[in-house]
Design a protein around this motif. Structure first.
Motif, PDB file in Angstrom:
ATOM      1  N   VAL A 113       0.872  -1.155   0.000  1.00 25.17           N
ATOM      2  CA  VAL A 113       0.000   0.000   0.000  1.00 25.17           C
ATOM      3  C   VAL A 113       0.920   1.219   0.000  1.00 25.17           C
ATOM      4  O   VAL A 113       1.975   1.216   0.641  1.00 25.17           O
ATOM      5  CB  VAL A 113      -0.979  -0.010   1.206  1.00 25.17           C
ATOM      6  CG1 VAL A 113      -0.264   0.075   2.525  1.00 25.17           C
ATOM      7  CG2 VAL A 113      -2.015   1.089   1.080  1.00 25.17           C
ATOM      8  N   TRP A 114       0.557   2.229  -0.783  1.00 21.43           N
ATOM      9  CA  TRP A 114       1.311   3.482  -0.841  1.00 21.43           C
ATOM     10  C   TRP A 114       0.872   4.287   0.372  1.00 21.43           C
ATOM     11  O   TRP A 114      -0.282   4.691   0.482  1.00 21.43           O
ATOM     12  CB  TRP A 114       1.024   4.189  -2.155  1.00 21.43           C
ATOM     13  CG  TRP A 114       1.750   5.461  -2.390  1.00 21.43           C
ATOM     14  CD1 TRP A 114       1.184   6.699  -2.549  1.00 21.43           C
ATOM     15  CD2 TRP A 114       3.159   5.654  -2.545  1.00 21.43           C
ATOM     16  NE1 TRP A 114       2.164   7.638  -2.779  1.00 21.43           N
ATOM     17  CE2 TRP A 114       3.391   7.025  -2.778  1.00 21.43           C
ATOM     18  CE3 TRP A 114       4.265   4.802  -2.488  1.00 21.43           C
ATOM     19  CZ2 TRP A 114       4.657   7.564  -2.973  1.00 21.43           C
ATOM     20  CZ3 TRP A 114       5.532   5.329  -2.684  1.00 21.43           C
ATOM     21  CH2 TRP A 114       5.709   6.692  -2.922  1.00 21.43           C
ATOM     22  N   ASP A 115       1.772   4.491   1.317  1.00 19.09           N
ATOM     23  CA  ASP A 115       1.425   5.087   2.600  1.00 19.09           C
ATOM     24  C   ASP A 115       2.424   6.181   2.955  1.00 19.09           C
ATOM     25  O   ASP A 115       3.593   5.900   3.197  1.00 19.09           O
ATOM     26  CB  ASP A 115       1.440   3.992   3.686  1.00 19.09           C
ATOM     27  CG  ASP A 115       1.134   4.507   5.069  1.00 19.09           C
ATOM     28  OD1 ASP A 115       0.052   5.083   5.260  1.00 19.09           O
ATOM     29  OD2 ASP A 115       1.992   4.331   5.965  1.00 19.09           O
ATOM     30  N   ARG A 116       1.971   7.419   2.935  1.00 21.11           N
ATOM     31  CA  ARG A 116       2.797   8.552   3.355  1.00 21.11           C
ATOM     32  C   ARG A 116       4.103   8.657   2.566  1.00 21.11           C
ATOM     33  O   ARG A 116       5.170   8.887   3.127  1.00 21.11           O
ATOM     34  CB  ARG A 116       3.090   8.470   4.845  1.00 21.11           C
ATOM     35  CG  ARG A 116       1.844   8.428   5.690  1.00 21.11           C
ATOM     36  CD  ARG A 116       2.163   8.184   7.123  1.00 21.11           C
ATOM     37  NE  ARG A 116       0.929   7.851   7.803  1.00 21.11           N
ATOM     38  CZ  ARG A 116       0.815   7.839   9.097  1.00 21.11           C
ATOM     39  NH1 ARG A 116       1.823   8.136   9.856  1.00 21.11           N
ATOM     40  NH2 ARG A 116      -0.335   7.520   9.645  1.00 21.11           N
ATOM     41  N   GLY A 117       4.010   8.454   1.265  1.00 20.25           N
ATOM     42  CA  GLY A 117       5.178   8.571   0.407  1.00 20.25           C
ATOM     43  C   GLY A 117       6.129   7.393   0.468  1.00 20.25           C
ATOM     44  O   GLY A 117       7.268   7.474   0.007  1.00 20.25           O
ATOM     45  N   THR A 118       5.658   6.270   1.035  1.00 16.23           N
ATOM     46  CA  THR A 118       6.464   5.055   1.117  1.00 16.23           C
ATOM     47  C   THR A 118       5.626   3.862   0.682  1.00 16.23           C
ATOM     48  O   THR A 118       4.395   3.930   0.648  1.00 16.23           O
ATOM     49  CB  THR A 118       6.966   4.795   2.553  1.00 16.23           C
ATOM     50  OG1 THR A 118       5.848   4.504   3.402  1.00 16.23           O
ATOM     51  CG2 THR A 118       7.748   5.983   3.099  1.00 16.23           C
ATOM     52  N   LEU A 119       6.304   2.771   0.364  1.00 21.83           N
ATOM     53  CA  LEU A 119       5.613   1.518   0.067  1.00 21.83           C
ATOM     54  C   LEU A 119       5.627   0.684   1.341  1.00 21.83           C
ATOM     55  O   LEU A 119       6.699   0.406   1.898  1.00 21.83           O
ATOM     56  CB  LEU A 119       6.319   0.760  -1.048  1.00 21.83           C
ATOM     57  CG  LEU A 119       6.257   1.439  -2.402  1.00 21.83           C
ATOM     58  CD1 LEU A 119       7.620   1.938  -2.799  1.00 21.83           C
ATOM     59  CD2 LEU A 119       5.712   0.500  -3.429  1.00 21.83           C
ATOM     60  N   LEU A 120       4.453   0.303   1.828  1.00 21.64           N
ATOM     61  CA  LEU A 120       4.327  -0.507   3.028  1.00 21.64           C
ATOM     62  C   LEU A 120       3.921  -1.909   2.615  1.00 21.64           C
ATOM     63  O   LEU A 120       2.917  -2.102   1.928  1.00 21.64           O
ATOM     64  CB  LEU A 120       3.282   0.110   3.968  1.00 21.64           C
ATOM     65  CG  LEU A 120       3.100  -0.570   5.316  1.00 21.64           C
ATOM     66  CD1 LEU A 120       4.391  -0.509   6.143  1.00 21.64           C
ATOM     67  CD2 LEU A 120       1.940   0.072   6.077  1.00 21.64           C
ATOM     68  N   SER A 149      -1.450   3.669   9.467  1.00 20.34           N
ATOM     69  CA  SER A 149      -0.769   2.894   8.423  1.00 20.34           C
ATOM     70  C   SER A 149      -1.254   1.449   8.422  1.00 20.34           C
ATOM     71  O   SER A 149      -1.517   0.876   7.361  1.00 20.34           O
ATOM     72  CB  SER A 149       0.753   2.929   8.631  1.00 20.34           C
ATOM     73  OG  SER A 149       1.259   4.226   8.440  1.00 20.34           O
ATOM     74  N   ALA A 150      -1.376   0.851   9.606  1.00 18.86           N
ATOM     75  CA  ALA A 150      -1.854  -0.531   9.705  1.00 18.86           C
ATOM     76  C   ALA A 150      -3.286  -0.640   9.191  1.00 18.86           C
ATOM     77  O   ALA A 150      -3.632  -1.603   8.488  1.00 18.86           O
ATOM     78  CB  ALA A 150      -1.756  -1.022  11.142  1.00 18.86           C
ATOM     79  N   ASP A 151      -4.118   0.346   9.524  1.00 18.37           N
ATOM     80  CA  ASP A 151      -5.505   0.343   9.035  1.00 18.37           C
ATOM     81  C   ASP A 151      -5.553   0.476   7.516  1.00 18.37           C
ATOM     82  O   ASP A 151      -6.350  -0.191   6.857  1.00 18.37           O
ATOM     83  CB  ASP A 151      -6.302   1.477   9.682  1.00 18.37           C
ATOM     84  CG  ASP A 151      -6.572   1.250  11.162  1.00 18.37           C
ATOM     85  OD1 ASP A 151      -6.412   0.104  11.650  1.00 18.37           O
ATOM     86  OD2 ASP A 151      -6.934   2.244  11.839  1.00 18.37           O
ATOM     87  N   ALA A 152      -4.705   1.350   6.950  1.00 21.04           N
ATOM     88  CA  ALA A 152      -4.665   1.528   5.491  1.00 21.04           C
ATOM     89  C   ALA A 152      -4.237   0.236   4.806  1.00 21.04           C
ATOM     90  O   ALA A 152      -4.803  -0.153   3.785  1.00 21.04           O
ATOM     91  CB  ALA A 152      -3.711   2.672   5.124  1.00 21.04           C
ATOM     92  N   PHE A 153      -3.228  -0.443   5.363  1.00 19.82           N
ATOM     93  CA  PHE A 153      -2.762  -1.714   4.811  1.00 19.82           C
ATOM     94  C   PHE A 153      -3.896  -2.738   4.831  1.00 19.82           C
ATOM     95  O   PHE A 153      -4.192  -3.376   3.817  1.00 19.82           O
ATOM     96  CB  PHE A 153      -1.553  -2.216   5.619  1.00 19.82           C
ATOM     97  CG  PHE A 153      -0.914  -3.448   5.061  1.00 19.82           C
ATOM     98  CD1 PHE A 153       0.149  -3.349   4.178  1.00 19.82           C
ATOM     99  CD2 PHE A 153      -1.355  -4.706   5.427  1.00 19.82           C
ATOM    100  CE1 PHE A 153       0.749  -4.491   3.661  1.00 19.82           C
ATOM    101  CE2 PHE A 153      -0.767  -5.852   4.913  1.00 19.82           C
ATOM    102  CZ  PHE A 153       0.294  -5.740   4.031  1.00 19.82           C
ATOM    103  N   ALA A 154      -4.535  -2.886   5.982  1.00 20.45           N
ATOM    104  CA  ALA A 154      -5.614  -3.871   6.125  1.00 20.45           C
ATOM    105  C   ALA A 154      -6.786  -3.568   5.195  1.00 20.45           C
ATOM    106  O   ALA A 154      -7.343  -4.477   4.565  1.00 20.45           O
ATOM    107  CB  ALA A 154      -6.086  -3.918   7.577  1.00 20.45           C
ATOM    108  N   ALA A 155      -7.150  -2.304   5.081  1.00 21.45           N
ATOM    109  CA  ALA A 155      -8.280  -1.935   4.228  1.00 21.45           C
ATOM    110  C   ALA A 155      -7.975  -2.192   2.755  1.00 21.45           C
ATOM    111  O   ALA A 155      -8.811  -2.703   2.017  1.00 21.45           O
ATOM    112  CB  ALA A 155      -8.645  -0.467   4.438  1.00 21.45           C
ATOM    113  N   ALA A 156      -6.771  -1.859   2.315  1.00 18.59           N
ATOM    114  CA  ALA A 156      -6.418  -2.004   0.899  1.00 18.59           C
ATOM    115  C   ALA A 156      -6.227  -3.460   0.505  1.00 18.59           C
ATOM    116  O   ALA A 156      -6.567  -3.851  -0.605  1.00 18.59           O
ATOM    117  CB  ALA A 156      -5.144  -1.209   0.593  1.00 18.59           C
ATOM    118  N   LEU A 157      -5.668  -4.261   1.405  1.00 19.00           N
ATOM    119  CA  LEU A 157      -5.302  -5.623   1.035  1.00 19.00           C
ATOM    120  C   LEU A 157      -6.205  -6.692   1.641  1.00 19.00           C
ATOM    121  O   LEU A 157      -6.042  -7.875   1.349  1.00 19.00           O
ATOM    122  CB  LEU A 157      -3.839  -5.881   1.408  1.00 19.00           C
ATOM    123  CG  LEU A 157      -2.862  -4.909   0.731  1.00 19.00           C
ATOM    124  CD1 LEU A 157      -1.457  -5.105   1.249  1.00 19.00           C
ATOM    125  CD2 LEU A 157      -2.906  -5.064  -0.772  1.00 19.00           C
ATOM    126  N   GLY A 158      -7.136  -6.293   2.501  1.00 22.22           N
ATOM    127  CA  GLY A 158      -8.053  -7.270   3.081  1.00 22.22           C
ATOM    128  C   GLY A 158      -7.381  -8.252   4.011  1.00 22.22           C
ATOM    129  O   GLY A 158      -7.829  -9.393   4.157  1.00 22.22           O
TER     130      GLY A 158
END
Length: 166
Positions: free
Chosen positions: A61-68, A116-125
């Motif tokens: 996930v693209w998160d705050r200008g980084t790849l997570l 960031s963890a929420d964004a990762f979980a939401a984008a990738l399920g």
């Protein structure tokens, strides 16, 4: 035995056609940022301390200008980055290249910023933040290149030393 000849799909480029005119830097940067925001799969290359290469597909996930990203802490990709190290990330298409060189650091799920963890979980399920055998990788780009055809090679570098050139 009858032999079939493969046919070109709509997504494959015809090598006998002229490439589209080259895009300018600002258009390429917009395209790169759009792909990073919408896509979630990439190839990640690292190397061990003795130079053994490792290339794996990872979701991001693209998160705050980084790849997570996330991987098992015992996988070569994570081991190669301990305590931190270089990584190369590319998005898939060979005629629409996004090539990122950066520094990767490991982040424990318990220490990851909740947004960031929420964004990762939401984008990738998938939410690995409470799984002790998994670690997040955060790749901060220092070089970004993008090109489609040979006519775009000259202007392919869009970021150098962490600064956008366009």
């Amino acid at each position: 035995m009858r032999r079939t000849v493969p046919t070109m799909t709509e997504t494959e480029a015809d090598p006998h056609t002229e490439p589209a005119p080259p895009r300018g830097g600002p258009e390429r940067k917009r395209h790169v940022l759009d792909r990073l925001a919408k896509e979630h799969d990439a190839w990640v290359a690292t190397a061990s301390s003795d130079g053994e290469p490792c290339l794996v597909p990872l979701s991001f996930v693209w998160d705050r200008g980084t790849l997570l990203m996330c991987t098992r802490r015992t996988n070569p990709t994570a081991l190669n980055l301990t305590p931190g190290g270089p990584a190369v990330v590319t998005l898939d298409a060979t005629r629409d290249v996004v090539h990122i060189e950066g520094t990767a650091v490991l982040e424990e799920g318990s220490g990851l910023d909740p947004a960031s963890a929420d964004a990762f979980a939401a984008a990738l399920g998938w939410d690995p933040r409470d799984r002790k055998s998994w670690v997040y990788l955060r790749v901060t780009p220092h070089t970004v290149k993008s090109w489609r055809e040979v006519n775009e090679l000259a202007g392919r570098e869009l970021m150098r030393e962490g600064n956008w050139l366009v």
